[in-house]
Design a protein around this motif. Structure first.
Motif, PDB file in Angstrom:
ATOM      1  N   ALA A  99       0.492  83.465 -33.162  1.00  0.00           N
ATOM      2  CA  ALA A  99      -0.922  83.405 -32.511  1.00  0.00           C
ATOM      3  C   ALA A  99      -0.556  83.156 -30.969  1.00  0.00           C
ATOM      4  CB  ALA A  99      -1.337  82.304 -33.061  1.00  0.00           C
ATOM      5  N   ALA A 100       0.474  82.349 -30.621  1.00  0.00           N
ATOM      6  CA  ALA A 100       0.665  81.964 -29.312  1.00  0.00           C
ATOM      7  C   ALA A 100       0.284  83.066 -27.968  1.00  0.00           C
ATOM      8  CB  ALA A 100       2.215  81.728 -28.982  1.00  0.00           C
ATOM      9  N   PRO A 101       0.792  84.239 -28.070  1.00  0.00           N
ATOM     10  CA  PRO A 101       0.267  85.289 -26.967  1.00  0.00           C
ATOM     11  C   PRO A 101      -1.166  85.182 -26.893  1.00  0.00           C
ATOM     12  CG  PRO A 101       1.915  86.292 -28.281  1.00  0.00           C
ATOM     13  CD  PRO A 101       1.588  85.126 -29.151  1.00  0.00           C
ATOM     14  N   TYR A 102      -2.028  85.311 -27.914  1.00  0.00           N
ATOM     15  CA  TYR A 102      -3.571  85.218 -27.841  1.00  0.00           C
ATOM     16  C   TYR A 102      -4.273  83.978 -27.646  1.00  0.00           C
ATOM     17  CZ  TYR A 102      -2.042  89.585 -30.389  1.00  0.00           C
ATOM     18  OH  TYR A 102      -1.438  90.655 -30.876  1.00  0.00           O
ATOM     19  N   MET A 103      -3.251  82.817 -27.926  1.00  0.00           N
ATOM     20  CA  MET A 103      -3.861  81.538 -27.358  1.00  0.00           C
ATOM     21  C   MET A 103      -3.604  81.525 -26.072  1.00  0.00           C
ATOM     22  SD  MET A 103      -2.310  79.009 -30.469  1.00  0.00           S
ATOM     23  CE  MET A 103      -3.060  77.949 -29.676  1.00  0.00           C
ATOM     24  N   GLN A 104      -2.638  82.035 -25.280  1.00  0.00           N
ATOM     25  CA  GLN A 104      -2.296  82.153 -23.701  1.00  0.00           C
ATOM     26  C   GLN A 104      -3.612  82.814 -23.211  1.00  0.00           C
ATOM     27  OE1 GLN A 104       0.643  80.577 -22.525  1.00  0.00           O
ATOM     28  NE2 GLN A 104      -0.400  80.866 -20.523  1.00  0.00           N
ATOM     29  N   ASP A 105      -3.794  84.035 -23.718  1.00  0.00           N
ATOM     30  CA  ASP A 105      -4.921  84.642 -23.111  1.00  0.00           C
ATOM     31  C   ASP A 105      -6.309  84.022 -23.063  1.00  0.00           C
ATOM     32  OD1 ASP A 105      -3.381  86.942 -22.995  1.00  0.00           O
ATOM     33  OD2 ASP A 105      -3.743  87.934 -24.809  1.00  0.00           O
ATOM     34  N   VAL A 106      -6.512  83.333 -24.053  1.00  0.00           N
ATOM     35  CA  VAL A 106      -7.632  82.330 -24.150  1.00  0.00           C
ATOM     36  C   VAL A 106      -7.544  81.236 -22.900  1.00  0.00           C
ATOM     37  CG1 VAL A 106      -9.074  80.769 -25.558  1.00  0.00           C
ATOM     38  CG2 VAL A 106      -7.971  82.470 -26.440  1.00  0.00           C
ATOM     39  N   LEU A 107      -6.417  80.778 -22.902  1.00  0.00           N
ATOM     40  CA  LEU A 107      -6.098  79.668 -21.935  1.00  0.00           C
ATOM     41  C   LEU A 107      -6.427  80.294 -20.360  1.00  0.00           C
ATOM     42  CD1 LEU A 107      -5.094  76.817 -20.757  1.00  0.00           C
ATOM     43  CD2 LEU A 107      -2.743  77.915 -21.234  1.00  0.00           C
ATOM     44  N   PHE A 108      -5.749  81.319 -20.347  1.00  0.00           N
ATOM     45  CA  PHE A 108      -6.050  82.011 -18.910  1.00  0.00           C
ATOM     46  C   PHE A 108      -7.243  82.429 -18.659  1.00  0.00           C
ATOM     47  CE2 PHE A 108      -6.002  86.025 -16.449  1.00  0.00           C
ATOM     48  CZ  PHE A 108      -5.422  85.546 -15.146  1.00  0.00           C
ATOM     49  N   VAL A 109      -8.063  82.658 -19.556  1.00  0.00           N
ATOM     50  CA  VAL A 109      -9.587  83.033 -19.270  1.00  0.00           C
ATOM     51  C   VAL A 109     -10.548  82.078 -19.314  1.00  0.00           C
ATOM     52  CG1 VAL A 109     -11.692  84.621 -20.229  1.00  0.00           C
ATOM     53  CG2 VAL A 109      -9.148  85.312 -20.079  1.00  0.00           C
ATOM     54  N   THR A 110     -10.312  80.878 -20.096  1.00  0.00           N
ATOM     55  CA  THR A 110     -11.401  79.773 -20.090  1.00  0.00           C
ATOM     56  C   THR A 110     -11.031  78.810 -19.371  1.00  0.00           C
ATOM     57  OG1 THR A 110     -10.240  78.857 -22.182  1.00  0.00           O
ATOM     58  CG2 THR A 110     -11.909  80.586 -22.429  1.00  0.00           C
ATOM     59  N   GLN A 111      -9.483  78.700 -18.892  1.00  0.00           N
ATOM     60  CA  GLN A 111      -9.028  77.460 -18.423  1.00  0.00           C
ATOM     61  C   GLN A 111      -9.315  76.136 -19.357  1.00  0.00           C
ATOM     62  OE1 GLN A 111      -7.071  77.485 -15.409  1.00  0.00           O
ATOM     63  NE2 GLN A 111      -7.012  79.581 -16.192  1.00  0.00           N
TER      64      GLN A 111
END
Length: 263
Positions: A99-111
């Motif tokens: 799940a980590a790469p997709y969680m990283q995407d969410v972090l990048f987009v939503t901050q």
């Protein structure tokens, strides 16, 4: 007539039998720690484990030597060896890494701080967390639990999990803040809304100035595997902006998990 078998004596302050094995007593000491009790004195550990202080002192010394516990002044904390073993658990190692790469995407987009929760008996367990230097301090640490009824992830599990998950959440409506939902009918209406909307929110229900949004991670066979969400402090995140990002990530995690189990 044979003499009756003697009964095990119990400590007057607990329900733990004095006839426990050494292993069970050591595990009982480790089991006294939780998210609300990360630091304990020897007497506190002995009391919570239902053991004599002398026994707790002897076993604690061995646990410290092995690295299961560490000492800080008069307090004890969980040691590095337990942390290292926890990282080897299949639930953490496989699911969290996937799940980590997709969680990283969410972090990048939503901050926003991104959390991945799984069901653990009648609570949700924070399996993985992503945070950055600009999103503020995380509200919870990996490995901590939250009640079903007071967390966005828990509401997701109650709404999309098996029926017994809903009943488990309804059975213990502990009030954590003045905003925690403790009325059964109100919570049932909330869960019905979560099913309809496809996401759950919390507003200072588990802690002051803490807001959460979560969506389910649904497997290809329709089973709710986890809850993916973000948490913000002081003000809620924009549902319209965050939920679509979470849904994309949740679907990607479910697909990757399906591919990994088939290979």
């Amino acid at each position: 007539m044979a003499n009756p078998k003697p009964r095990l004596k119990r400590d007057s302050t607990t329900s733990a039998p004095t006839g426990q094995s050494v292993t069970s007593r050591a595990l009982a000491l480790l089991g006294t720690f939780d998210s609300e009790h990360p630091r304990l004195t020897l007497s506190d550990m002995a009391s919570r484990a239902g053991l004599p202080v002398a026994t707790a002192h002897r076993l604690t010394g061995e646990l410290v030597s092995w690295g299961a516990l560490q000492r800080s002044g008069q307090d004890y904390l969980i040691g590095h060896r337990i942390w290292q073993l926890g990282l080897l658990a299949p639930a953490h190692q496989g699911f969290a890494e996937l799940a980590a790469p997709y969680m990283q995407d969410v972090l990048f987009v939503t901050q926003n701080v991104v959390n991945l929760f799984i069901l653990d008996n009648d609570q949700v367990l924070l399996l993985e967390r992503m945070s950055g230097t600009r999103v503020g301090a995380p509200f919870r640490r990996v490995g901590e639990h939250l009640p079903l009824h007071a967390s966005a992830a828990g509401k997701v599990m109650m709404a999309f999990g098996e029926s017994d998950v809903l009943e488990a959440g309804m059975a213990s409506l502990t009030q954590l803040t003045e905003h925690t939902i403790t009325a059964p009918q109100q919570l049932r209406r909330e869960i019905a809304k979560v099913r309809e909307d496809g996401y759950a929110t919390t507003s200072q229900e588990a802690g002051a100035q803490n807001y959460g949004v979560a969506v389910p991670v649904i497997s290809l066979n329709g089973r709710c595997l986890a809850a993916l969400g973000v948490v913000t402090l002081e003000r809620p995140a924009s549902v319209g902006a965050v939920v679509p990002v979470l849904r994309i990530a949740a679907r990607s995690i479910a697909r990757r998990l399906s591919m990994s189990t088939e290979s």
